[in-house]
Design a protein around this motif. Structure first.
Motif, PDB file in Angstrom:
ATOM      1  N   LEU A  84       0.828  -1.203   0.000  1.00 12.05           N
ATOM      2  CA  LEU A  84       0.000   0.000   0.000  1.00 12.05           C
ATOM      3  C   LEU A  84       0.864   1.255   0.000  1.00 12.05           C
ATOM      4  O   LEU A  84       0.578   2.226  -0.716  1.00 12.05           O
ATOM      5  N   ALA A  85       1.925   1.251   0.796  1.00 10.46           N
ATOM      6  CA  ALA A  85       2.828   2.400   0.839  1.00 10.46           C
ATOM      7  C   ALA A  85       3.477   2.624  -0.520  1.00 10.46           C
ATOM      8  O   ALA A  85       3.597   3.762  -0.995  1.00 10.46           O
ATOM      9  N   ALA A  86       3.876   1.538  -1.169  1.00  6.66           N
ATOM     10  CA  ALA A  86       4.509   1.652  -2.487  1.00  6.66           C
ATOM     11  C   ALA A  86       3.540   2.185  -3.530  1.00  6.66           C
ATOM     12  O   ALA A  86       3.949   2.862  -4.489  1.00  6.66           O
ATOM     13  N   SER A  87       2.248   1.909  -3.351  1.00  6.58           N
ATOM     14  CA  SER A  87       1.239   2.372  -4.307  1.00  6.58           C
ATOM     15  C   SER A  87       0.791   3.803  -4.041  1.00  6.58           C
ATOM     16  O   SER A  87       0.070   4.387  -4.843  1.00  6.58           O
ATOM     17  N   GLY A  88       1.185   4.349  -2.890  1.00  3.63           N
ATOM     18  CA  GLY A  88       0.752   5.694  -2.527  1.00  3.63           C
ATOM     19  C   GLY A  88      -0.637   5.757  -1.936  1.00  3.63           C
ATOM     20  O   GLY A  88      -1.222   6.835  -1.833  1.00  3.63           O
ATOM     21  N   SER A  89      -1.186   4.620  -1.530  1.00  2.00           N
ATOM     22  CA  SER A  89      -2.538   4.593  -0.979  1.00  2.00           C
ATOM     23  C   SER A  89      -2.593   5.317   0.358  1.00  2.00           C
ATOM     24  O   SER A  89      -1.727   5.119   1.217  1.00  2.00           O
ATOM     25  N   PRO A  90      -3.631   6.131   0.592  1.00  2.00           N
ATOM     26  CA  PRO A  90      -3.788   6.799   1.885  1.00  2.00           C
ATOM     27  C   PRO A  90      -4.553   5.957   2.912  1.00  2.00           C
ATOM     28  O   PRO A  90      -4.747   6.397   4.045  1.00  2.00           O
ATOM     29  N   VAL A  91      -4.991   4.765   2.523  1.00  2.00           N
ATOM     30  CA  VAL A  91      -5.829   3.942   3.401  1.00  2.00           C
ATOM     31  C   VAL A  91      -4.964   3.264   4.466  1.00  2.00           C
ATOM     32  O   VAL A  91      -3.967   2.615   4.154  1.00  2.00           O
ATOM     33  N   GLU A  92      -5.375   3.415   5.719  1.00  2.00           N
ATOM     34  CA  GLU A  92      -4.696   2.777   6.854  1.00  2.00           C
ATOM     35  C   GLU A  92      -5.279   1.382   7.063  1.00  2.00           C
ATOM     36  O   GLU A  92      -6.499   1.219   7.099  1.00  2.00           O
ATOM     37  N   VAL A  93      -4.417   0.390   7.201  1.00  2.00           N
ATOM     38  CA  VAL A  93      -4.878  -0.983   7.413  1.00  2.00           C
ATOM     39  C   VAL A  93      -4.248  -1.556   8.677  1.00  2.00           C
ATOM     40  O   VAL A  93      -3.027  -1.540   8.844  1.00  2.00           O
ATOM     41  N   THR A  94      -5.105  -2.041   9.569  1.00  2.00           N
ATOM     42  CA  THR A  94      -4.672  -2.819  10.722  1.00  2.00           C
ATOM     43  C   THR A  94      -5.410  -4.154  10.659  1.00  2.00           C
ATOM     44  O   THR A  94      -6.089  -4.441   9.672  1.00  2.00           O
ATOM     45  N   ARG A  95      -5.303  -4.951  11.705  1.00  2.00           N
ATOM     46  CA  ARG A  95      -6.017  -6.222  11.672  1.00  2.00           C
ATOM     47  C   ARG A  95      -6.517  -6.624  13.043  1.00  2.00           C
ATOM     48  O   ARG A  95      -5.959  -6.297  14.090  1.00  2.00           O
ATOM     49  N   SER A  96      -7.598  -7.362  13.022  1.00  2.00           N
ATOM     50  CA  SER A  96      -8.106  -8.096  14.174  1.00  2.00           C
ATOM     51  C   SER A  96      -8.338  -9.505  13.647  1.00  2.00           C
ATOM     52  O   SER A  96      -7.456 -10.065  12.993  1.00  2.00           O
ATOM     53  N   SER A  97      -9.520 -10.070  13.877  1.00  2.00           N
ATOM     54  CA  SER A  97      -9.844 -11.379  13.311  1.00  2.00           C
ATOM     55  C   SER A  97     -11.337 -11.613  13.436  1.00  2.00           C
ATOM     56  O   SER A  97     -12.029 -10.974  14.230  1.00  2.00           O
ATOM     57  N   GLU A  98     -11.837 -12.523  12.608  1.00  2.00           N
ATOM     58  CA  GLU A  98     -13.221 -13.000  12.705  1.00  2.00           C
ATOM     59  C   GLU A  98     -13.158 -14.369  13.362  1.00  2.00           C
ATOM     60  O   GLU A  98     -12.610 -15.319  12.783  1.00  2.00           O
ATOM     61  N   ASN A  99     -13.710 -14.475  14.554  1.00  2.00           N
ATOM     62  CA  ASN A  99     -13.425 -15.605  15.428  1.00  2.00           C
ATOM     63  C   ASN A  99     -14.611 -16.562  15.530  1.00  2.00           C
ATOM     64  O   ASN A  99     -15.628 -16.250  16.139  1.00  2.00           O
ATOM     65  N   ARG A 100     -14.475 -17.725  14.899  1.00  2.00           N
ATOM     66  CA  ARG A 100     -15.497 -18.757  15.041  1.00  2.00           C
ATOM     67  C   ARG A 100     -15.499 -19.247  16.496  1.00  2.00           C
ATOM     68  O   ARG A 100     -14.431 -19.497  17.069  1.00  2.00           O
ATOM     69  N   LEU A 101     -16.674 -19.385  17.061  1.00  2.00           N
ATOM     70  CA  LEU A 101     -16.772 -19.860  18.439  1.00  2.00           C
ATOM     71  C   LEU A 101     -16.518 -21.362  18.473  1.00  2.00           C
ATOM     72  O   LEU A 101     -17.433 -22.177  18.417  1.00  2.00           O
ATOM     73  N   ASP A 102     -15.237 -21.727  18.554  1.00  2.00           N
ATOM     74  CA  ASP A 102     -14.853 -23.137  18.586  1.00  2.00           C
ATOM     75  C   ASP A 102     -13.668 -23.312  19.533  1.00  2.00           C
ATOM     76  O   ASP A 102     -13.204 -22.359  20.168  1.00  2.00           O
ATOM     77  N   ASP A 103     -13.169 -24.526  19.637  1.00  2.00           N
ATOM     78  CA  ASP A 103     -12.099 -24.820  20.592  1.00  2.00           C
ATOM     79  C   ASP A 103     -10.794 -24.123  20.216  1.00  2.00           C
ATOM     80  O   ASP A 103     -10.021 -23.742  21.108  1.00  2.00           O
ATOM     81  N   PHE A 104     -10.525 -23.975  18.929  1.00  2.00           N
ATOM     82  CA  PHE A 104      -9.294 -23.294  18.513  1.00  2.00           C
ATOM     83  C   PHE A 104      -9.306 -21.845  18.988  1.00  2.00           C
ATOM     84  O   PHE A 104      -8.314 -21.346  19.542  1.00  2.00           O
ATOM     85  N   PHE A 105     -10.420 -21.164  18.780  1.00  2.00           N
ATOM     86  CA  PHE A 105     -10.533 -19.782  19.245  1.00  2.00           C
ATOM     87  C   PHE A 105     -10.360 -19.703  20.754  1.00  2.00           C
ATOM     88  O   PHE A 105      -9.635 -18.835  21.270  1.00  2.00           O
ATOM     89  N   ALA A 106     -11.004 -20.601  21.487  1.00  2.00           N
ATOM     90  CA  ALA A 106     -10.901 -20.578  22.948  1.00  2.00           C
ATOM     91  C   ALA A 106      -9.449 -20.725  23.397  1.00  2.00           C
ATOM     92  O   ALA A 106      -8.992 -20.021  24.310  1.00  2.00           O
TER      93      ALA A 106
END
Length: 247
Positions: A84-106
């Motif tokens: 994104l920086a190389a493209s000159g994009s002004p959009v800020e990107v961070t991350r979280s997650s979409e968490n399925r309620l299962d044993d892995f998430f727990a």
């Protein structure tokens, strides 16, 4: 310009009533979303045209399919940010997650490997075919641990369609709802769209996410944003939306 070209013009594209997308799959190569950074940059450029200038990407955490951890997600996010920086994009990107309620998430939550959205917000996804028998208890436990729970795309869980009172019950228990722009656009089908509109009418929508995975999704949303319906629906839900509070 002829009178015929005047009548054939499309309506002007609607700008979204929020600048933060808090549900999409643009961290490259980690789930069923964008396969690489170049694709993500292209999709983000189109999203910026809708008024999006901040994206909190939410790659899947799902047992058996997308068992992501910071070790898989953070290098991919860094790659996207560099592109994104190389493209000159002004959009800020961070991350979280979409968490399925299962044993892995727990297990990941207990290990401290889950990154909430700002404000200690957790985006949780329910199973597709059946509500967990202990759902209320699971959500209550998350809230007791200090998390603010947001249920991802409740309009897509078919088991609630004939029990709309369950939406009222869940929301009354301080669980917030996030619907998909794709649902409003009719991308998944008439049932999902009707339920999404019902949730808007009932005042049960707290967030809207794009849930973008690919170019087909961007195209479907872009086409809907050129309709009069889009303007009406988004105007009605805008005062309630909390997207831009995620700072």
């Amino acid at each position: 310009m002829s009178i015929f070209s005047f009548f054939s013009r499309q309506p002007r594209k609607v700008t979204l009533p929020f600048t933060t997308d808090m549900h999409c799959h643009l961290v490259p190569g980690v789930d069923d979303g964008s396969p690489d950074a170049a694709t993500s940059v292209k999709l983000i450029e189109q999203m910026h045209g809708w008024g999006i200038d901040r994206i909190i990407a939410t790659p899947h955490l799902t047992e058996g399919t997308f068992e992501n951890t910071p070790a898989t997600l953070d290098p991919a996010l860094d790659e996207l940010r560099a592109a994104l920086a190389a493209s000159g994009s002004p959009v800020e990107v961070t991350r979280s997650s979409e968490n399925r309620l299962d044993d892995f998430f727990a297990a990941q939550l207990k290990a401290g490997n889950v990154t909430p959205l700002p404000g200690n917000v957790l985006l949780v996804e329910l199973p597709w075919y059946q509500e967990p028998f202990n759902l209320d208890a699971l959500l209550f436990e998350l809230k007791c641990e200090g998390y603010n729970v947001v249920i991802a795309h409740p309009e897509r869980y078919a088991y609630y369609r004939h029990h709309p009172e369950r939406y009222e019950s869940l929301h009354a228990q301080d669980n917030r709802f996030q619907i998909n722009l794709l649902s409003l656009a009719g991308y998944y089908g008439k049932s999902e769209k009707n339920v999404a509109l019902h949730l808007v009418e009932r005042g049960l929508v707290d967030y809207i996410g794009t849930d973008i995975h690919n170019q087909r999704h961007v195209t479907a949303i872009d086409e809907w944003l050129r309709t009069r319906e889009a303007q009406k629906v988004l105007d009605s839900v805008a005062p309630r939306l909390l997207n831009d509070s995620l700072r």
